[in-house]
Scaffold this motif. Structure first.
Motif, PDB file in Angstrom:
ATOM      1  N   GLU A  72     -14.020 -24.894 -16.718  1.00 45.24           N
ATOM      2  CA  GLU A  72     -13.019 -24.482 -15.824  1.00 45.24           C
ATOM      3  C   GLU A  72     -13.497 -23.557 -15.023  1.00 45.24           C
ATOM      4  OE1 GLU A  72      -9.066 -23.977 -14.035  1.00 45.24           O
ATOM      5  OE2 GLU A  72      -9.962 -25.637 -15.591  1.00 45.24           O
ATOM      6  N   VAL A  73     -13.200 -23.632 -13.706  1.00 46.38           N
ATOM      7  CA  VAL A  73     -13.813 -22.456 -12.769  1.00 46.38           C
ATOM      8  C   VAL A  73     -12.832 -21.632 -12.330  1.00 46.38           C
ATOM      9  CG1 VAL A  73     -15.113 -22.218 -10.635  1.00 46.38           C
ATOM     10  CG2 VAL A  73     -15.559 -24.113 -12.549  1.00 46.38           C
ATOM     11  N   LYS A  74     -12.994 -20.346 -12.178  1.00 51.25           N
ATOM     12  CA  LYS A  74     -11.755 -19.564 -11.615  1.00 51.25           C
ATOM     13  C   LYS A  74     -12.763 -18.815 -10.510  1.00 51.25           C
ATOM     14  CE  LYS A  74      -8.892 -20.203 -14.502  1.00 51.25           C
ATOM     15  NZ  LYS A  74      -7.741 -21.188 -14.095  1.00 51.25           N
ATOM     16  N   SER A  75     -11.991 -18.797  -9.332  1.00 51.32           N
ATOM     17  CA  SER A  75     -12.461 -18.053  -8.272  1.00 51.32           C
ATOM     18  C   SER A  75     -12.249 -16.446  -8.189  1.00 51.32           C
ATOM     19  CB  SER A  75     -11.918 -18.500  -6.887  1.00 51.32           C
ATOM     20  OG  SER A  75     -12.271 -17.889  -5.844  1.00 51.32           O
ATOM     21  N   VAL A  76     -13.342 -15.634  -7.998  1.00 51.84           N
ATOM     22  CA  VAL A  76     -13.104 -14.364  -8.059  1.00 51.84           C
ATOM     23  C   VAL A  76     -13.327 -13.637  -6.660  1.00 51.84           C
ATOM     24  CG1 VAL A  76     -13.766 -11.981  -9.124  1.00 51.84           C
ATOM     25  CG2 VAL A  76     -13.730 -14.136 -10.325  1.00 51.84           C
ATOM     26  N   PRO A  77     -12.579 -13.613  -5.659  1.00 52.18           N
ATOM     27  CA  PRO A  77     -12.343 -12.992  -4.258  1.00 52.18           C
ATOM     28  C   PRO A  77     -12.373 -11.621  -4.432  1.00 52.18           C
ATOM     29  CG  PRO A  77     -10.435 -13.670  -4.559  1.00 52.18           C
ATOM     30  CD  PRO A  77     -10.772 -14.181  -5.969  1.00 52.18           C
ATOM     31  N   LEU A  78     -11.906 -10.719  -5.156  1.00 53.68           N
ATOM     32  CA  LEU A  78     -11.562  -9.417  -5.258  1.00 53.68           C
ATOM     33  C   LEU A  78     -12.746  -8.695  -5.976  1.00 53.68           C
ATOM     34  CD1 LEU A  78      -8.010  -9.498  -5.668  1.00 53.68           C
ATOM     35  CD2 LEU A  78      -9.110  -9.506  -3.415  1.00 53.68           C
ATOM     36  N   CYS A  79     -13.069  -7.522  -5.530  1.00 50.44           N
ATOM     37  CA  CYS A  79     -13.882  -6.231  -6.177  1.00 50.44           C
ATOM     38  C   CYS A  79     -13.528  -4.838  -5.551  1.00 50.44           C
ATOM     39  CB  CYS A  79     -15.100  -6.774  -6.437  1.00 50.44           C
ATOM     40  SG  CYS A  79     -16.293  -6.324  -4.739  1.00 50.44           S
ATOM     41  N   ASP A  80     -13.782  -3.900  -6.455  1.00 47.68           N
ATOM     42  CA  ASP A  80     -13.331  -2.535  -5.967  1.00 47.68           C
ATOM     43  C   ASP A  80     -14.239  -1.609  -6.789  1.00 47.68           C
ATOM     44  OD1 ASP A  80     -12.136  -0.568  -4.531  1.00 47.68           O
ATOM     45  OD2 ASP A  80     -10.532  -1.347  -4.203  1.00 47.68           O
ATOM     46  N   TYR A  81     -14.303  -0.508  -6.491  1.00 48.23           N
ATOM     47  CA  TYR A  81     -15.058   0.596  -7.171  1.00 48.23           C
ATOM     48  C   TYR A  81     -14.453   0.690  -8.307  1.00 48.23           C
ATOM     49  CZ  TYR A  81     -16.613   1.677  -2.637  1.00 48.23           C
ATOM     50  OH  TYR A  81     -17.528   1.761  -1.227  1.00 48.23           O
ATOM     51  N   GLU A  82     -13.295   0.417  -8.936  1.00 53.09           N
ATOM     52  CA  GLU A  82     -12.693   0.438 -10.142  1.00 53.09           C
ATOM     53  C   GLU A  82     -11.712  -0.522 -10.232  1.00 53.09           C
ATOM     54  OE1 GLU A  82     -11.997   4.511 -11.914  1.00 53.09           O
ATOM     55  OE2 GLU A  82     -11.833   5.302  -9.946  1.00 53.09           O
ATOM     56  N   ASP A  83     -11.440  -1.135 -11.402  1.00 51.45           N
ATOM     57  CA  ASP A  83     -10.226  -2.202 -11.837  1.00 51.45           C
ATOM     58  C   ASP A  83      -9.067  -1.177 -12.123  1.00 51.45           C
ATOM     59  OD1 ASP A  83      -8.856  -4.259 -12.588  1.00 51.45           O
ATOM     60  OD2 ASP A  83      -9.730  -4.341 -14.470  1.00 51.45           O
ATOM     61  N   ILE A  84      -8.544  -0.672 -11.314  1.00 51.60           N
ATOM     62  CA  ILE A  84      -7.246   0.074 -11.482  1.00 51.60           C
ATOM     63  C   ILE A  84      -6.105  -0.270 -10.611  1.00 51.60           C
ATOM     64  CG2 ILE A  84      -8.489   2.270 -12.572  1.00 51.60           C
ATOM     65  CD1 ILE A  84      -8.365   3.313  -9.491  1.00 51.60           C
ATOM     66  N   SER A  85      -5.026  -0.179 -10.675  1.00 47.85           N
ATOM     67  CA  SER A  85      -3.825  -0.377  -9.968  1.00 47.85           C
ATOM     68  C   SER A  85      -3.996   0.124  -8.687  1.00 47.85           C
ATOM     69  CB  SER A  85      -2.662   0.325 -10.371  1.00 47.85           C
ATOM     70  OG  SER A  85      -2.346   1.637 -10.451  1.00 47.85           O
ATOM     71  N   SER A  86      -3.264  -0.503  -7.313  1.00 45.72           N
ATOM     72  CA  SER A  86      -3.487   0.026  -6.107  1.00 45.72           C
ATOM     73  C   SER A  86      -2.876   1.535  -6.041  1.00 45.72           C
ATOM     74  CB  SER A  86      -2.759  -0.958  -5.152  1.00 45.72           C
ATOM     75  OG  SER A  86      -1.365  -1.336  -5.745  1.00 45.72           O
ATOM     76  N   LYS A  87      -1.883   1.597  -6.774  1.00 47.26           N
ATOM     77  CA  LYS A  87      -1.417   2.904  -6.858  1.00 47.26           C
ATOM     78  C   LYS A  87      -2.247   4.056  -7.224  1.00 47.26           C
ATOM     79  CE  LYS A  87       2.848   5.436  -8.506  1.00 47.26           C
ATOM     80  NZ  LYS A  87       3.670   5.635  -9.260  1.00 47.26           N
ATOM     81  N   GLU A  88      -2.975   3.932  -8.284  1.00 43.41           N
ATOM     82  CA  GLU A  88      -4.168   4.755  -8.636  1.00 43.41           C
ATOM     83  C   GLU A  88      -5.202   4.874  -7.762  1.00 43.41           C
ATOM     84  OE1 GLU A  88      -4.929   4.525 -13.474  1.00 43.41           O
ATOM     85  OE2 GLU A  88      -4.403   2.317 -12.668  1.00 43.41           O
ATOM     86  N   ARG A  89      -5.649   3.765  -7.026  1.00 39.16           N
ATOM     87  CA  ARG A  89      -6.705   3.820  -6.187  1.00 39.16           C
ATOM     88  C   ARG A  89      -6.392   4.610  -4.829  1.00 39.16           C
ATOM     89  NH1 ARG A  89      -7.141  -1.448  -6.020  1.00 39.16           N
ATOM     90  NH2 ARG A  89      -8.322  -1.445  -7.584  1.00 39.16           N
ATOM     91  N   LYS A  90      -5.232   4.868  -4.476  1.00 39.64           N
ATOM     92  CA  LYS A  90      -4.811   5.654  -3.558  1.00 39.64           C
ATOM     93  C   LYS A  90      -5.435   7.073  -3.815  1.00 39.64           C
ATOM     94  CE  LYS A  90      -1.166   2.885  -1.581  1.00 39.64           C
ATOM     95  NZ  LYS A  90       0.176   2.459  -1.433  1.00 39.64           N
ATOM     96  N   THR A  91      -5.154   7.596  -5.083  1.00 41.45           N
ATOM     97  CA  THR A  91      -5.589   9.060  -5.381  1.00 41.45           C
ATOM     98  C   THR A  91      -7.251   9.353  -5.514  1.00 41.45           C
ATOM     99  OG1 THR A  91      -5.643   8.511  -7.766  1.00 41.45           O
ATOM    100  CG2 THR A  91      -3.574   8.982  -6.484  1.00 41.45           C
ATOM    101  N   LYS A  92      -7.779   8.350  -5.327  1.00 41.89           N
ATOM    102  CA  LYS A  92      -9.291   8.293  -5.506  1.00 41.89           C
ATOM    103  C   LYS A  92     -10.158   8.645  -4.120  1.00 41.89           C
ATOM    104  CE  LYS A  92      -9.239   7.290 -10.166  1.00 41.89           C
ATOM    105  NZ  LYS A  92     -10.065   7.775 -11.163  1.00 41.89           N
ATOM    106  N   ASN A  93     -11.167   8.992  -4.438  1.00 40.15           N
ATOM    107  CA  ASN A  93     -12.306   8.930  -3.128  1.00 40.15           C
ATOM    108  C   ASN A  93     -13.411   8.554  -3.572  1.00 40.15           C
ATOM    109  OD1 ASN A  93     -14.224   9.777  -1.280  1.00 40.15           O
ATOM    110  ND2 ASN A  93     -13.008  11.988  -0.759  1.00 40.15           N
ATOM    111  N   TYR A  94     -13.970   7.317  -2.823  1.00 41.08           N
ATOM    112  CA  TYR A  94     -15.059   6.907  -3.282  1.00 41.08           C
ATOM    113  C   TYR A  94     -16.261   7.028  -2.017  1.00 41.08           C
ATOM    114  CZ  TYR A  94     -12.078   4.521  -6.531  1.00 41.08           C
ATOM    115  OH  TYR A  94     -11.012   4.240  -7.525  1.00 41.08           O
TER     116      TYR A  94
END
Length: 162
Positions: free
Chosen positions: A32-54
């Protein structure tokens, strides 16, 4: 998967349609193959991500994660179908010693340096961890896409955190 003798796409087994079913010179397999198109600096919610600086982190120091998607309720599954697939791969592994089972995550990003099952779906994360412990092989492939639509293998051994 070495020594493939035959392979069929989109074949039904148990209650799922798996991407590939085939045989090698020693055993049958299900992949079984799963496509992974997303990545980010952390695996956190978009709400949490808005409070971060990368700003001080390299753009190539990101985690690719699966699954991700919209849910009305954070306690719901992101992908019920993905959960069904991993649970059935585990069941096949436990009931059929003559069949090898594989779950392959294809990371379609060059800026990821690791992969993990998403913390945003703890039910799926737990199911993958359990399935691997019971014999389902977890694979990752990282690919580079060209402007003409061709994919090239970059990496088949990203650090993986289930």
């Amino acid at each position: 998967i070495p020594n493939i003798e035959n392979i069929q796409r989109e074949k039904k087994f148990l209650n799922s349609r798996f991407d590939f079913i085939g045989t090698t010179n020693s055993k049958d397999f299900i992949l079984e193959v799963k496509s992974v198109p997303l990545c980010d600096y952390e695996d956190i919610s978009s709400k949490e991500r808005k409070t971060k600086n990368y700003d001080d982190i390299s753009i190539f120091n990101k985690v690719a994660y699966f699954p991700d998607g919209y849910r009305k309720n954070k306690n719901q599954l992101v992908s019920p179908r993905a959960l069904k697939h991993i649970e059935e791969l585990e069941q096949i592994t436990l009931e059929n010693e003559e069949i090898n089972t594989y779950l392959c995550y294809v990371i379609q990003r060059e800026d990821a340096n690791r992969f993990q099952t998403s913390v945003l779906d703890p039910i799926y994360k737990t199911a993958v961890h359990k399935a691997e412990a019971n014999g389902v092989s977890i694979l990752t492939l990282q690919v580079r896409w060209t402007s003409s639509g061709e994919a090239y293998l970059l990496n088949d051994n990203l650090p993986t955190y289930l």
